[in-house]
Design an enzyme around this catalytic site. Structure first.
Site, short mmCIF file in Angstrom:
data_model
loop_
_atom_site.label_atom_id
_atom_site.label_comp_id
_atom_site.label_asym_id
_atom_site.label_seq_id
_atom_site.Cartn_x
_atom_site.Cartn_y
_atom_site.Cartn_z
N CYS A 146 0.83 -1.19 0.00
CA CYS A 146 0.00 0.00 0.00
C CYS A 146 0.87 1.25 0.00
CB CYS A 146 -0.91 0.00 1.23
SG CYS A 146 -2.04 -1.40 1.30
N ASN A 150 0.52 0.93 5.95
CA ASN A 150 1.19 0.11 4.93
C ASN A 150 1.95 -0.99 5.65
OD1 ASN A 150 2.65 -0.92 2.74
ND2 ASN A 150 4.25 0.62 2.96
N GLY A 151 1.66 -2.24 5.31
CA GLY A 151 2.37 -3.36 5.92
C GLY A 151 1.42 -4.49 6.26
#
Length: 472
Positions: free
Chosen positions: A15, A119-120
Site C-alpha cells: 500500500c 502500509n504493511g
C-alpha cells in the site's frame, strides 16, 4: 511486427500512504491527491483521503478504483480546507477487496474523530483482534489496519502519543503508519523499519510524510529525512517535530522494495532505487559473461538492471518487449483468479529486433515462473534463437508475511524445485540469479529483511497467524 501476450504478474505490491500538515488551512486534499497519484503503483484496488477540521472532527471519502477514478472534482470539493490530511492507496494483503476495507480507517475515538493509514502487515493482529472481541469490542472490516486503530484508541489515556507507542509495542510484523488526531500528524515505523516512510517539506513550508520520495516530488517537496525504524514522529500544528522510540529496535528494511516494489526514481533510506538496480545489472555482467547478440529487460522494473548489464558487457540493449501503457497492472489484482482472467496488462514482442538473435533476458524476480515461461515462449515464437535469463534478485523460495502478497511456499516455484528445474520449466537456455550478498551491496549494504530469499524472518511467524483472509 508486434505479437501480444497477456501477462499475469505474480506479486502484488505494498500500500501507499501520504500525509501533510500545515500551519494555515488550505486545500491540502488536492496535494494528497497528487501524492497518491504518484504512489498508484503501490496499490490499485482503492483510494481514500481524510481531512481534519476543528482538531477533533474529520471528513473523508474513499472508494474502489484508481486515484483519478475515485477522486473527480466533485469528490475533492467534498473535502474542506484543512491543516492536516492523510491518504491511502490499497492492495489487499489482509482482508478482501471491497470498499469496507478501504483506507484510511476513520473512527470516533478518545481524541475525537481520528484517522489511520497503514502500509504493511501486522502478523499477530488476529490474536489481538480475538482478545478485543472477547472484551466486547466490535469491528466492521476484515483488515489488520482497523485492529491497529482500535488498539491505539484502547491505549490512549490522556496522551495520544503514549497510546500510539503502547499499541505499537504489541504489534509484530510490518507497519508504517500515519495517524491524524488532535490537529497533529503522527508518522510511525515498526521497530525493524520494514516498510518505507519518508519526511519532506514543501516550498510553502508544509511537512509531508509519504511511502516514497517520488510522492514528495509530485508536489514539489524536498526530502528532509526518513522516519527511523521504531520512531514515533509527532508533527504538531506549529510544525514542530518530536520523536519517541519503540523498544528493541533492529533495522531490517524490506530489500524487495529495491528489487521491485518501489519506483525507480525514488530514494529509500538514502539509497537511489535506480542506482541499486543499475548496480545489480553491472554485477550480473561481471558474474555471468554470456555470448549473445542483445540484452533486453522485462518492463518496467528490470529495464534499469538490463542497462547496467549492457553498459558493462558492451552487448547492446535492444527493445525486445514493449508494454502497453494504457492498461492497468494485473499483478496487483486482489486474487490469482482475477489476475489469470485479466487483460489489464499486455506485452508485445518485436520480431524485427529479435529474430535470429541470441538474447540475454533480464527480469527483477521470478516468483511462480508462469510469467517468465510466457515471455520466453513469446520471444521464441517471434524468432529468438537463444534466450539466456538473468534475474536481478536471488531465488524467491520463502513466503513473505510482511506486506508482499506471496504468503505460501507452495505458490513459489523456487520453494519447490531447483534452479536447473526452473530453467527447464520456463523454457530458457540458461538461468542465473544474482547472489544475495551482491544484492545487499547494491542496495547500500545495510540491515535488510531478505526472508523471501533466505528464510530469516525478523519476527517469529507461524502459518496460523498469517493469511490474507484470516479475519473473514
Amino acid at each position: 511486427m508486434a505479437e501480444k501476450i497477456l501477462l499475469e504478474r505474480n506479486i502484488k505490491e505494498a500500500c501507499g500512504i501520504f500525509g501533510i500538515i500545515s500551519r494555515d488551512s488550505s486545500e491540502l486534499a488536492r496535494k494528497v491527491y497528487f501524492g497518491l497519484f504518484a504512489l498508484q503503483h503501490r496499490g490499485q484496488e482503492s483510494a481514500g483521503i481524510a481531512v481534519s477540521y476543528q482538531k477533533d472532527k474529520a471528513v473523508y471519502y474513499k472508494n474502489m478504483g484508481l486515484v483519478n477514478d475515485v477522486f473527480k472534482e466533485a469528490e475533492l470539493e467534498l473535502l474542506p480546507p484543512t491543516t492536516v490530511a492523510v491518504g491511502h492507496v490499497r492492495y489487499s494483503t489482509t482482508g478482501s477487496s471491497n470498499v469496507v476495507n478501504a483506507q484510511p480507517v476513520v473512527f470516533y475515538g478518545k481524541k475525537g474523530r481520528m484517522a489511520v493509514a497503514h502500509n504493511g502487515n501486522v502478523v499477530n493482529a488476529n490474536q489481538i483482534k480475538a482478545q478485543m472481541l472477547d472484551k466486547g469490542h466490535i469491528f466492521q472490516s476484515s483488515i489488520d489496519s482497523e485492529v491497529i486503530a482500535a488498539r491505539i484508541n484502547y491505549h490512549i489515556k490522556d496522551d495520544l502519543v503514549g497510546g500510539i507507542v503502547a499499541a505499537c509495542e504489541e504489534f509484530l510484523g510490518a507497519f508504517s503508519l500515519l495517524v491524524m488526531a488532535e490537529g497533529k500528524l503522527v508518522a510511525v515505523r515498526d521497530r525493524h523499519g520494514l516498510k518505507p516512510l519518508i519526511i519532506g517539506k514543501t516550498p510553502e513550508g508544509e511537512i509531508v510524510a509519504a511511502s516514497e520520495s517520488c510522492a514528495l516530488d509530485a508536489i514539489g517537496a524536498e526530502i528532509v529525512r526518513d522516519v527511523k525504524p521504531g520512531e514515533v514522529l509527532v508533527i504538531d500544528e506549529n510544525l514542530e517535530m518530536q520523536s519517541r522510540f519503540l523498544k528493541n529496535i533492529e533495522p531490517k528494511f524490506c530489500i524487495f522494495e529495491y528489487v521491485y516494489i518501489s519506483r525507480s526514481d525514488s530514494v529509500l533510506n538514502g539509497v537511489s532505487v535506480y542506482e541499486a538496480r543499475y548496480k545489480c545489472g553491472r554485477m550480473l555482467a561481471e558474474l555471468f559473461k554470456i555470448d549473445a547478440d542483445l540484452v533486453a529487460g522485462v518492463p518496467d522494473s528490470a529495464l534499469v538492471c538490463a542497462k547496467g548489464y549492457s553498459d558493462v558487457s558492451g552487448i547492446p540493449m535492444v527493445d525486445a518487449i514493449s508494454k502497453n501503457r494504457y492498461v492497468g497492472r494485473t499483478f496487483i489484482q486482489p486474487s490469482q483468479s482475477v489476475r489469470e482472467n485479466s487483460v489489464s496488462l499486455k506485452l508485445n514482442a518485436f520480431r524485427s529486433n529479435i529474430e535470429g538473435k541470441r538474447i540475454i533476458l533480464i527480469d527483477d524476480s521470478i516468483v511462480r515462473g508462469t510469467t517468465s515461461k510466457k515471455i520466453i515462449s513469446l520471444l521464441r515464437k517471434n524468432g529468438a534463437k537463444e534466450i539466456h535469463m538473468l534475474v536481478g534478485s536471488p531465488i524467491v523460495g520463502h513466503p513473505c508475511y510482511f506486506g508482499v502478497d506471496m504468503q505460501t511456499r507452495e505458490e513459489l516455484v523456487g520453494g519447490k524445485i531447483t534452479k536447473d528445474d526452473i530453467c527447464k520449466k520456463i523454457g530458457a537456455d540458461s538461468l542465473n540469479y544474482i547472489p544475495l550478498e551482491c544484492l545487499k551491496t547494491a542496495c547500500g549494504g545495510g540491515g535488510f529483511c531478505a526472508a523471501c530469499f533466505d528464510g530469516n524472518y525478523p519476527d517469529s511467524v507461524t502459518d496460523d497467524e498469517t493469511g490474507k483472509f484470516i479475519f473473514e
